[in-house]
Design a protein around this motif. Structure first.
Motif, PDB file in Angstrom:
ATOM      1  N   UNK A  52       0.822  -1.202   0.000  1.00  0.00           N
ATOM      2  CA  UNK A  52       0.000   0.000   0.000  1.00  0.00           C
ATOM      3  C   UNK A  52       0.861   1.260   0.000  1.00  0.00           C
ATOM      4  N   UNK A  53       0.300   2.299  -0.609  1.00  0.00           N
ATOM      5  CA  UNK A  53       1.008   3.578  -0.660  1.00  0.00           C
ATOM      6  C   UNK A  53       0.701   4.395   0.590  1.00  0.00           C
ATOM      7  N   UNK A  54       1.705   5.099   1.079  1.00  0.00           N
ATOM      8  CA  UNK A  54       1.489   6.024   2.193  1.00  0.00           C
ATOM      9  C   UNK A  54       1.886   7.425   1.739  1.00  0.00           C
ATOM     10  N   UNK A  55       0.987   8.373   1.934  1.00  0.00           N
ATOM     11  CA  UNK A  55       1.252   9.771   1.571  1.00  0.00           C
ATOM     12  C   UNK A  55       1.538  10.558   2.847  1.00  0.00           C
ATOM     13  N   UNK A  56       2.610  11.346   2.833  1.00  0.00           N
ATOM     14  CA  UNK A  56       2.960  12.135   4.018  1.00  0.00           C
ATOM     15  C   UNK A  56       3.079  13.618   3.653  1.00  0.00           C
ATOM     16  N   UNK A  86      -4.288  15.477  -4.483  1.00  0.00           N
ATOM     17  CA  UNK A  86      -3.157  14.548  -4.515  1.00  0.00           C
ATOM     18  C   UNK A  86      -3.621  13.146  -4.112  1.00  0.00           C
ATOM     19  N   UNK A  87      -4.503  13.091  -3.125  1.00  0.00           N
ATOM     20  CA  UNK A  87      -5.038  11.798  -2.683  1.00  0.00           C
ATOM     21  C   UNK A  87      -5.807  11.135  -3.830  1.00  0.00           C
ATOM     22  N   UNK A  88      -6.610  11.927  -4.547  1.00  0.00           N
ATOM     23  CA  UNK A  88      -7.383  11.364  -5.667  1.00  0.00           C
ATOM     24  C   UNK A  88      -6.449  10.791  -6.731  1.00  0.00           C
ATOM     25  N   UNK A  89      -5.331  11.485  -6.951  1.00  0.00           N
ATOM     26  CA  UNK A  89      -4.420  11.046  -7.988  1.00  0.00           C
ATOM     27  C   UNK A  89      -3.583   9.849  -7.546  1.00  0.00           C
ATOM     28  N   UNK A  90      -3.095   9.874  -6.308  1.00  0.00           N
ATOM     29  CA  UNK A  90      -2.159   8.839  -5.847  1.00  0.00           C
ATOM     30  C   UNK A  90      -2.856   7.639  -5.213  1.00  0.00           C
ATOM     31  N   UNK A  91      -4.085   7.828  -4.748  1.00  0.00           N
ATOM     32  CA  UNK A  91      -4.839   6.736  -4.108  1.00  0.00           C
ATOM     33  C   UNK A  91      -4.070   6.028  -2.982  1.00  0.00           C
ATOM     34  N   UNK A  92      -3.526   6.769  -2.031  1.00  0.00           N
ATOM     35  CA  UNK A  92      -2.848   6.116  -0.904  1.00  0.00           C
ATOM     36  C   UNK A  92      -3.862   5.431   0.003  1.00  0.00           C
ATOM     37  N   UNK A  93      -3.407   4.386   0.707  1.00  0.00           N
ATOM     38  CA  UNK A  93      -4.271   3.713   1.683  1.00  0.00           C
ATOM     39  C   UNK A  93      -4.197   4.409   3.039  1.00  0.00           C
ATOM     40  N   UNK A 114      -3.879  -3.675  10.116  1.00  0.00           N
ATOM     41  CA  UNK A 114      -4.328  -5.049  10.307  1.00  0.00           C
ATOM     42  C   UNK A 114      -5.339  -5.345   9.202  1.00  0.00           C
ATOM     43  N   UNK A 115      -4.864  -5.937   8.086  1.00  0.00           N
ATOM     44  CA  UNK A 115      -5.742  -6.226   6.957  1.00  0.00           C
ATOM     45  C   UNK A 115      -6.294  -4.946   6.351  1.00  0.00           C
ATOM     46  N   UNK A 116      -7.620  -4.836   6.299  1.00  0.00           N
ATOM     47  CA  UNK A 116      -8.207  -3.642   5.692  1.00  0.00           C
ATOM     48  C   UNK A 116      -8.573  -2.604   6.747  1.00  0.00           C
ATOM     49  N   UNK A 117      -7.970  -2.761   7.934  1.00  0.00           N
ATOM     50  CA  UNK A 117      -8.218  -1.792   9.007  1.00  0.00           C
ATOM     51  C   UNK A 117      -6.888  -1.285   9.570  1.00  0.00           C
ATOM     52  N   UNK A 118      -6.974  -0.134  10.219  1.00  0.00           N
ATOM     53  CA  UNK A 118      -5.813   0.333  10.975  1.00  0.00           C
ATOM     54  C   UNK A 118      -6.288   0.679  12.384  1.00  0.00           C
ATOM     55  N   UNK A 119      -5.550   0.182  13.373  1.00  0.00           N
ATOM     56  CA  UNK A 119      -5.836   0.538  14.761  1.00  0.00           C
ATOM     57  C   UNK A 119      -4.962   1.708  15.149  1.00  0.00           C
ATOM     58  N   UNK A 120      -5.578   2.720  15.721  1.00  0.00           N
ATOM     59  CA  UNK A 120      -4.824   3.899  16.122  1.00  0.00           C
ATOM     60  C   UNK A 120      -5.069   4.163  17.603  1.00  0.00           C
ATOM     61  N   UNK A 121      -3.982   4.245  18.372  1.00  0.00           N
ATOM     62  CA  UNK A 121      -4.086   4.651  19.769  1.00  0.00           C
ATOM     63  C   UNK A 121      -3.836   6.151  19.831  1.00  0.00           C
ATOM     64  N   UNK A 170      -8.918   3.306  18.601  1.00  0.00           N
ATOM     65  CA  UNK A 170     -10.035   3.167  17.671  1.00  0.00           C
ATOM     66  C   UNK A 170      -9.585   2.349  16.468  1.00  0.00           C
ATOM     67  N   UNK A 171     -10.546   1.767  15.771  1.00  0.00           N
ATOM     68  CA  UNK A 171     -10.252   1.003  14.559  1.00  0.00           C
ATOM     69  C   UNK A 171     -10.861   1.745  13.379  1.00  0.00           C
ATOM     70  N   UNK A 172     -10.079   1.927  12.323  1.00  0.00           N
ATOM     71  CA  UNK A 172     -10.539   2.683  11.159  1.00  0.00           C
ATOM     72  C   UNK A 172     -10.492   1.798   9.927  1.00  0.00           C
ATOM     73  N   UNK A 173     -11.497   1.932   9.068  1.00  0.00           N
ATOM     74  CA  UNK A 173     -11.433   1.275   7.768  1.00  0.00           C
ATOM     75  C   UNK A 173     -10.405   1.994   6.903  1.00  0.00           C
ATOM     76  N   UNK A 174      -9.618   1.226   6.161  1.00  0.00           N
ATOM     77  CA  UNK A 174      -8.706   1.843   5.198  1.00  0.00           C
ATOM     78  C   UNK A 174      -9.469   2.144   3.911  1.00  0.00           C
ATOM     79  N   UNK A 175      -9.121   3.187   3.192  1.00  0.00           N
ATOM     80  CA  UNK A 175      -8.067   4.160   3.463  1.00  0.00           C
ATOM     81  C   UNK A 175      -8.439   5.100   4.612  1.00  0.00           C
ATOM     82  N   UNK A 176      -7.388   5.573   5.317  1.00  0.00           N
ATOM     83  CA  UNK A 176      -7.630   6.384   6.498  1.00  0.00           C
ATOM     84  C   UNK A 176      -6.564   7.469   6.644  1.00  0.00           C
ATOM     85  N   UNK A 177      -6.878   8.420   7.515  1.00  0.00           N
ATOM     86  CA  UNK A 177      -5.978   9.536   7.827  1.00  0.00           C
ATOM     87  C   UNK A 177      -5.466   9.358   9.254  1.00  0.00           C
TER      88      UNK A 177
END
Ligand SMILES: Cc1cc2nc3c(=O)[nH]c(=O)nc-3n(C[C@H](O)[C@@H](O)[C@H](O)COP(=O)(O)OP(=O)(O)OC[C@H]3O[C@@H](n4cnc5c(N)ncnc54)[C@H](O)[C@@H]3O)c2cc1C
Ligand SMILES: Cc1cc2nc3c(=O)[nH]c(=O)nc-3n(C[C@H](O)[C@H](O)[C@H](O)COP(=O)(O)OP(=O)(O)OC[C@H]3O[C@@H](n4cnc5c(N)ncnc54)[C@H](O)[C@@H]3O)c2cc1C
Lengths: 250, 308
Positions: free
Chosen positions: A1-5, A104-111, A149-156, A166-173
């Motif tokens: 997956x791509x990560x945009x920073x 940029x997100x629309x063009x690059x489609x980062x997860x 974690x798969x198609x989710x990201x856990x963020x503390x 919390x658990x977020x569906x990808x793509x996420x910020x």
């Protein structure tokens, strides 16, 4: 997956800014500039995701004039794969920064998009949340731990009362807090290598977004200075002063 | 004109800082409605109805708002925003989290962390760690604003506003709550305490923070820390005072073993009286302290406790 920073060029955190004599703004002439510390943490997190095999590519983006290429090179030296500068000499409101980032997100489609929780100059603490709303993505702000974690990201998250996960569906910020990681120092070979990594420049005007400012900076003034106090010689004197002079304890 | 103020709470208690945010809203001018979004939050709604200056309390009591996830709350507030000129929240973690989403959904800028209201569209806010104070005018038709509580005096709580239940359940379905690890403390909230005593890297370890306990007990103080103390793992993150932690302005702030970096000062320099205890006479903290004591904290703290 791509990560945009997204990263921002700001005053170095060790420098105490001064207000211009005409109160029009702060004086940034000849001031040392650096990558926003929270953005540096964001780059580090993205690079660690790549080193762990979770991320495939790390893209750094900065919106600003040519000088922000310096901070993009820093991100590349820290391990980002390529960089994008969105060129403008306007001082954009966070909402307009977020709108450009949305493109940029629309063009690059980062997860995953990892931003700093706040820029230490304007202390706005807005851009990541705004980008999340514009892209319809969920957000994990003030992150002190991130695990994909798969198609989710856990963020503390660092919240007022402690920590919240919390658990977020990808793509996420995600926006970074101080305890997420300790950024590495760029090694000399990596600084050299960074000079050859791709850095695209795009004009902000080409994105077809109305970037008119929604705010008008009326004035900037120095804060009220505190009067210098006194040095007390003993605890007895301190307690006496707090009781009888300052009257803050009884 | 009408103003929607978001109430900060934990489903059982209305956060006292909301009373300061209502004071800020009063300065903007207009009829004030207070929104309580949560789950099983009737006690909060009751408390909200007593807040002076509030004409109406709107209660959205639904499982979707239990943990005040930004995705869900921002949809609710954005929907309600149609009827208001100002949308206002406290600049604490909940407000900081969801308000910029509301601004973006409304396509307006947000003015963060205001410390004064000049007029209904012009606000004062610190920037650059409080080393500059900006006066900013919003040119948007709707103003989205977060309020730094230390800038305002709380309104009283002897009112009796009408309470209206909202039948809303905006669940974006993209996020869920996993768990909370909240610090439990008998002490007052850092933001609400009249006295704060903070320890820095000079405390050397978490155990030594016990040296602050007895003093805090005697003064009814909250205990805070510098970033260095939090980063080193001496104490949890919610104790960090500073530019990127909590902003406090108590009557008395005692900094122990803290050097006084600009980021720390940004969080406490509006305290009424500042005391610094540091063994280094050159430490920058002494430049903002009303009373400085150059001493080893391991001698000074036990003595201070015994003499209070
Ligand atoms: C005196 C003064 C007062 C201002 N007051 C306001 C105000 O009240 N409201 C307002 O909307 N604007 C205001 N601005 C403009 C404000 O400084 C924006 O220009 C700001 O730079 C944009 O977002 P931020 O840095 O505040 O973002 P924040 O939300 O604080 O930054 C969070 C993260 O967003 C990302 N990011 C932010 N900017 C960029 C960028 N240029 N390129 C790439 N990534 C970026 C980074 O990851 C950063 O860590 C003011 C400017 C000045 C000079
Ligand atoms: C992006 C960013 C955000 C930041 N945000 C914050 C923030 O919100 N809050 C914050 O606090 N910092 C923040 N910082 C960190 C800040 O720059 C300083 O590093 C930090 O405040 C230093 O903490 P300290 O004073 O405890 O430690 P130090 O600077 O190491 O000072 C320790 C002090 O203890 C004294 N001391 C040591 N032993 C004793 C003893 N036995 N008796 C008496 N005195 C003793 C020393 O003389 C020294 O002055 C931030 C930094 C960055 C880059």
């Amino acid at each position: 997956m791509k990560v945009l920073v997204p990263i921002k060029r700001v005053i170095d955190y060790n420098v105490k800014v001064r207000v211009k004599a005409d109160n029009s703004n702060v004086d940034l002439a000849n001031v040392k500039m650096a990558i926003n510390p929270f953005c540096e943490i964001a780059v580090e997190e993205a690079v660690r995701l790549k080193e762990a095999g979770t991320a495939t590519e790390v893209i750094a983006v900065s919106i600003g004039d040519k000088s922000c290429q310096e901070q993009l090179r820093t991100a590349l030296a820290l391990g980002a794969d390529r960089a994008i500068q969105i060129d403008t000499d306007q001082n954009l409101d966070s909402i307009n920064v977020a709108k450009l980032l949305q493109k940029v997100v629309e063009e690059e489609q980062p997860q995953l998009v990892i931003l700093g929780k706040q820029a230490i100059d304007s202390d706005n603490n807005q851009t990541g949340q705004m980008l999340a709303a514009l892209t319809g993505m969920p957000q994990g702000t003030f992150a002190s731990a991130v695990s994909v974690d798969g198609d989710k990201v856990n963020v503390t998250r660092e919240v007022d009362g402690g920590l919240q996960t919390i658990a977020l569906n990808l793509p996420a910020i995600v926006t970074t807090d101080l305890r997420l990681n300790e950024p590495r120092y760029a090694s000399l070979p990596n600084i050299m290598k960074a000079k050859r990594k791709p850095l695209d420049v795009k004009a902000a005007a080409d994105f077809g977004i109305d970037l008119t400012s929604r705010t008008n900076l009326v004035k900037v003034t120095p804060p009220a200075e505190r009067q210098a106090g006194i040095i007390v010689e003993s605890i007895d004197e301190l307690v006496e002063k707090l009781k009888n002079e300052a009257k803050v304890i009884s | 004109m009408s103003i929607l103020v978001f109430a900060e709470h934990d489903n059982s208690q209305l956060k006292a800082d909301t009373l300061k945010t209502v004071a800020a809203a009063q300065a903007m001018g207009g009829e004030i409605h207070l929104l309580v979004a949560g789950h099983n939050c009737q006690a909060v709604a009751d408390a909200a109805s007593k807040v002076n200056g509030v004409a109406k309390v709107l209660v959205a009591d639904n499982a979707a708002y239990e943990h005040q996830l930004a995705e869900n709350v921002s949809l609710l507030v954005t929907e309600l925003a149609a009827d208001y000129d100002h949308i206002v929240a406290t600049a604490l973690t909940t407000g900081k989290n969801f308000m910029p989403r509301v601004a973006a959904l409304l396509d307006v800028a947000q003015i963060s962390d205001i410390i004064a209201v000049e007029s209904s569209d012009t606000f004062v806010r610190p920037i650059y760690a409080g080393n500059a104070i900006a006066t900013v005018q919003s040119l948007d038709s709707k103003k989205v604003i977060t309020v730094r509580p230390t800038g305002f005096d709380a309104v009283a709580t002897d009112g009796s506003a009408e309470v209206v239940a909202l039948d809303k359940a905006t669940d974006a379905g993209t996020s869920s709550h996993v768990n909370d690890e909240l610090s439990v403390s008998e002490r007052p909230d850092l933001g609400a305490a009249g006295v704060v005593i903070s320890g820095g890297r000079g405390m050397q370890n978490g155990d030594n923070f016990k040296l602050l306990d007895g003093i805090a007990d005697k003064l009814g103080a909250a205990i805070g820390a510098s970033r260095a103390a939090v980063d080193a793992g001496f104490v949890p993150n919610d104790m960090q005072v500073g530019q990127t932690g909590k902003i406090v302005a108590p009557d008395l702030y005692i900094a122990v073993g803290i050097s006084g970096a600009i980021q720390h000062l940004a969080g406490m320099k509006d305290s009424k009286v500042i005391v610094a205890i540091n063994k280094d006479a050159e430490a920058p903290i002494f430049q903002v302290a009303d009373y400085g004591l150059v001493a080893d904290l391991f001698d000074a703290l036990p003595e201070l406790e015994s003499k209070l």
